[in-house]
Design an enzyme around this catalytic site. Structure first.
Site, short mmCIF file in Angstrom:
data_model
loop_
_atom_site.label_atom_id
_atom_site.label_comp_id
_atom_site.label_asym_id
_atom_site.label_seq_id
_atom_site.Cartn_x
_atom_site.Cartn_y
_atom_site.Cartn_z
N ASP A 1 1.49 -5.44 5.25
CA ASP A 1 0.14 -5.42 4.69
C ASP A 1 -0.92 -5.77 5.74
O ASP A 1 -0.65 -6.56 6.64
CB ASP A 1 0.08 -6.42 3.52
CG ASP A 1 -1.10 -6.16 2.60
OD1 ASP A 1 -1.76 -5.11 2.74
OD2 ASP A 1 -1.36 -7.02 1.74
N ASN B 1 0.16 3.32 -4.28
CA ASN B 1 -0.57 3.84 -3.11
C ASN B 1 -1.03 5.29 -3.28
O ASN B 1 -1.88 5.77 -2.52
CB ASN B 1 0.27 3.73 -1.83
CG ASN B 1 0.38 2.31 -1.30
OD1 ASN B 1 1.37 1.93 -0.69
ND2 ASN B 1 -0.65 1.49 -1.54
N TRP B 2 -0.51 5.99 -4.31
CA TRP B 2 -0.97 7.37 -4.54
C TRP B 2 -2.45 7.41 -4.88
O TRP B 2 -3.09 8.46 -4.80
CB TRP B 2 -0.16 8.03 -5.67
CG TRP B 2 1.25 8.34 -5.27
CD1 TRP B 2 2.37 7.71 -5.71
CD2 TRP B 2 1.69 9.34 -4.35
NE1 TRP B 2 3.49 8.26 -5.12
CE2 TRP B 2 3.10 9.27 -4.28
CE3 TRP B 2 1.04 10.30 -3.56
CZ2 TRP B 2 3.86 10.10 -3.46
CZ3 TRP B 2 1.80 11.14 -2.76
CH2 TRP B 2 3.18 11.04 -2.72
N ARG C 1 5.70 -11.01 3.78
CA ARG C 1 4.51 -10.21 3.52
C ARG C 1 3.44 -10.65 4.50
O ARG C 1 3.06 -11.82 4.51
CB ARG C 1 4.02 -10.39 2.09
CG ARG C 1 2.79 -9.51 1.83
CD ARG C 1 2.28 -9.58 0.43
NE ARG C 1 1.26 -8.54 0.22
CZ ARG C 1 1.11 -7.82 -0.87
NH1 ARG C 1 1.90 -8.01 -1.89
NH2 ARG C 1 0.16 -6.90 -0.95
C1 FPP Z 1 -0.65 -1.68 3.88
O1 FPP Z 1 -1.86 -1.97 4.51
C2 FPP Z 1 0.00 -0.55 4.52
C3 FPP Z 1 0.30 0.63 3.91
C4 FPP Z 1 0.01 0.93 2.51
C5 FPP Z 1 0.91 1.72 4.68
C6 FPP Z 1 1.96 1.30 5.65
C7 FPP Z 1 2.19 2.41 6.54
C8 FPP Z 1 2.51 2.32 7.84
C9 FPP Z 1 2.77 1.05 8.56
C10 FPP Z 1 2.62 3.56 8.62
C11 FPP Z 1 3.81 4.36 8.16
C12 FPP Z 1 4.74 4.50 9.23
C13 FPP Z 1 6.03 4.18 9.24
C14 FPP Z 1 6.78 4.47 10.45
C15 FPP Z 1 6.72 3.52 8.11
P1 FPP Z 1 -3.22 -1.74 3.72
O2 FPP Z 1 -3.72 -0.37 4.06
O3 FPP Z 1 -3.02 -1.99 2.27
O4 FPP Z 1 -4.14 -2.82 4.37
P2 FPP Z 1 -5.33 -3.64 3.67
O5 FPP Z 1 -4.68 -4.48 2.60
O6 FPP Z 1 -5.89 -4.44 4.80
O7 FPP Z 1 -6.28 -2.63 3.13
#
Ligand code: FPP
Length: 236
Positions: free
Chosen positions: A11, A59-60, A182
């Site tokens: 996260d 996440n969708w 996390r």
């Molecule tokens: C959470 O951070 C992250 C995700 C929902 C996506 C995770 C994806 C990757 C690390 C890239 C995919 C690649 C691989 C190789 C698995 P957030 O966007 O919710 O962050 P925030 O809470 O700060 O908004």
């Protein structure tokens, strides 16, 4: 003791990018580079299974362009890493609503899963379009179906039978999680491995995922080692 199965909620990518005045996808790019480092380190440390929450059923709801970047990064990771994963005897699994993953990414992922299926030494699992409740619903439907067909008797349903109907059954005896990490300081499970993490220890580093280095990961493992795991029993 080194945990056998570590599960990570990666996260903080969005906040990491925002702090730098960059679009959210920039955080995902840096985040996917961290994935590579942490996978390598997990294997080096003697962990047997690493499960990464890369995309939840919730996440969708994200904007289309962000979703496109996430699936692109996954494909890029697979293309770039499959050779090394193979050399390091890593078995790859994907858990979640696999049918919802865009076709191109799904095909590449499944090809890699097939290629690496010969290995047993280390299990790398990507949770994609994953949600615990969806997993339970799917397990319940399948059990009901098998009862109808006479393959399963309701009185035979036990914890270990339920284990066999969950998506993590691919991990066999490693399906129980020892440590959930996390990043980013959020203190939530967000529908992640709720059955499997029932006796897990938790670590909530403040660090945002793109800054979660190998050093930080080692600190999480050290903190785990200071915990006393009684699993409901008493200390000797
Ligand atoms: C959470 O951070 C992250 C995700 C929902 C996506 C995770 C994806 C990757 C690390 C890239 C995919 C690649 C691989 C190789 C698995 P957030 O966007 O919710 O962050 P925030 O809470 O700060 O908004």
């Amino acid at each position: 003791m080194i945990p056998q199965h570590v599960a990570i909620i990666m996260d903080g990518n969005g906040r990491w990018a925002k702090m730098r005045g960059r679009p959210r996808f920039f955080g995902h790019i840096r985040g996917s580079a961290q994935v590579r480092e942490i996978v390598r380190e997990a294997k080096r440390q003697g962990i047997k299974a690493l499960t990464l929450y890369a995309f939840s059923t919730e996440n969708w709801k994200r904007p289309e362009d962000e979703l496109t970047v996430i699936w692109k990064l996954l494909r890029k990771y697979i293309r770039r890493e499959v050779k090394e994963l193979d050399q390091n005897k890593v078995k790859l699994h994907v858990i979640g609503e696999i049918g919802r993953i865009p076709e191109g990414a799904r095909a590449e992922l499944l090809q890699a899963v097939e290629k690496l299926s010969v290995h047993e030494e280390f299990h790398l699992t990507f949770a994609l379009s994953y949600g615990s409740r969806t997993e339970w619903v799917s397990a319940a439907k399948q059990m009901a179906e098998d009862c109808k067909l006479g393959k399963l008797q309701p009185q035979d349903i036990s914890e270990s039978v339920i284990d066999q109907y969950l998506w993590t059954s691919c991990l066999g005896r490693l399906s129980d999680v020892d440590l959930v990490i996390r990043t980013s300081g959020e203190l939530r499970m967000s529908n992640f491995l709720l059955w499997q993490a029932c006796y897990a220890e938790f670590d909530f580093p403040q660090t945002l995922w793109p800054d979660y280095t190998v050093e930080e990961f080692r600190k999480s493992l050290e903190r785990y080692q200071t915990r006393e795991r009684r699993l409901g029993g008493l200390t000797k």
